[in-house]
Design a protein around this motif. Structure first.
Motif, PDB file in Angstrom:
ATOM      1  N   ARG A 140     119.074  63.494  56.724  1.00 43.87           N
ATOM      2  CA  ARG A 140     117.735  63.513  55.547  1.00 43.87           C
ATOM      3  C   ARG A 140     116.806  62.311  55.888  1.00 43.87           C
ATOM      4  N   ARG A 142     112.506  60.843  55.091  1.00 42.82           N
ATOM      5  CA  ARG A 142     111.332  60.944  54.255  1.00 42.82           C
ATOM      6  C   ARG A 142     110.396  61.956  54.717  1.00 42.82           C
ATOM      7  N   ASP A 162     112.866  70.537  51.423  1.00 45.88           N
ATOM      8  CA  ASP A 162     112.576  69.230  50.940  1.00 45.88           C
ATOM      9  C   ASP A 162     113.294  69.155  49.729  1.00 45.88           C
ATOM     10  N   ARG A 163     113.788  67.810  49.153  1.00 46.54           N
ATOM     11  CA  ARG A 163     114.514  67.678  47.851  1.00 46.54           C
ATOM     12  C   ARG A 163     114.278  66.305  47.421  1.00 46.54           C
ATOM     13  N   SER A 164     114.261  66.051  46.031  1.00 38.33           N
ATOM     14  CA  SER A 164     113.901  64.858  45.449  1.00 38.33           C
ATOM     15  C   SER A 164     115.181  64.148  45.454  1.00 38.33           C
ATOM     16  N   TYR A 165     115.464  62.695  45.854  1.00 39.49           N
ATOM     17  CA  TYR A 165     116.537  62.196  45.895  1.00 39.49           C
ATOM     18  C   TYR A 165     116.364  60.754  45.603  1.00 39.49           C
ATOM     19  N   ASN A 166     116.689  60.168  44.082  1.00 36.11           N
ATOM     20  CA  ASN A 166     116.607  58.920  43.740  1.00 36.11           C
ATOM     21  C   ASN A 166     115.115  58.691  43.943  1.00 36.11           C
ATOM     22  N   ASP A 167     114.236  59.266  43.398  1.00 34.27           N
ATOM     23  CA  ASP A 167     112.843  58.962  43.325  1.00 34.27           C
ATOM     24  C   ASP A 167     112.174  59.152  44.578  1.00 34.27           C
ATOM     25  N   ARG A 168     112.659  59.771  45.488  1.00 30.36           N
ATOM     26  CA  ARG A 168     111.870  59.888  46.807  1.00 30.36           C
ATOM     27  C   ARG A 168     112.224  61.551  47.518  1.00 30.36           C
ATOM     28  N   LYS A 169     111.228  61.707  48.207  1.00 29.94           N
ATOM     29  CA  LYS A 169     111.313  63.263  48.673  1.00 29.94           C
ATOM     30  C   LYS A 169     111.714  63.089  50.293  1.00 29.94           C
ATOM     31  N   SER A 171     113.390  65.276  53.525  1.00 24.85           N
ATOM     32  CA  SER A 171     113.660  66.466  54.232  1.00 24.85           C
ATOM     33  C   SER A 171     115.147  66.631  54.907  1.00 24.85           C
TER      34      SER A 171
END
Length: 186
Positions: A140, A142, A162-169, A171
């Protein structure tokens, strides 16, 4: 692999590359590690999004040590064999409360662009597949961390999404053991 299985009872396991000694972290490494992760140029790529305080670096290293204690594998401190200087880290960890294992790495900016990340990552990947018998690794990164993406793609990881995870994008990439074997046999 079940999460509570200790897959490696030799907690003093070191990995070696041509230029890097990779060894499990110890509490004595906190100050040297802090000198690396306090830099915003490093911290901006981590979950915290900025350079760490000494307390945050201590928590981070303690989490790494706890992972080793609990699972028998984890993240190694990467040390330059010729100088003895800590380069950063590279290794494996479970992703949160899942069965997925990810590869992570970070280096002091003084060592960026010299092939250390690829050298360490290749060794860790081979260890994961050949010694731990893991079938799939995840990475994972950024979405704007182009250098880190290049390393992971060079290792054969395939982009998933690409996924959102705890307010961050982030890859997401995966590498399956059988795909690595196909790449190495070409």
């Amino acid at each position: 692999m079940r999460r509570n299985d200790v897959v490696n009872e030799n907690l003093n396991m070191n990995l070696n590359t041509e230029r890097i000694l990779m060894r499990p972290f110890a509490a004595e490494d906190i100050n040297e590690f802090y000198k690396i992760v306090k830099k915003n140029s490093v911290g901006k790529w981590l979950g915290i999004g900025k350079g760490m305080t000494v307390e945050e670096a201590e928590q981070y290293v303690n989490q790494i040590i706890k992972h080793w204690d609990q699972y028998g594998f984890g993240v190694w401190a990467a040390v330059n064999k010729s100088s003895g200087e800590m380069l950063g880290h590279c290794g494996l960890r479970y992703i949160d409360d899942t069965e997925d294992i990810e590869i992570i790495y970070l280096l002091d900016p003084a060592f960026w662009g010299m092939g250390y990340a690829s050298e360490a990552a290749e060794t860790v990947i081979n260890f994961a597949f050949n010694s731990l018998h893991i079938n799939k690794l995840t990475a994972r990164i950024r979405i704007n961390n182009v250098k880190s993406k290049r390393v992971i793609e060079k290792m054969g990881f395939q982009f998933i999404d690409d996924r959102s995870y705890n307010d961050r994008k982030l890859s997401h990439y995966t590498l399956f053991h059988q795909n690595l074997m196909k790449c190495q046999n070409k």
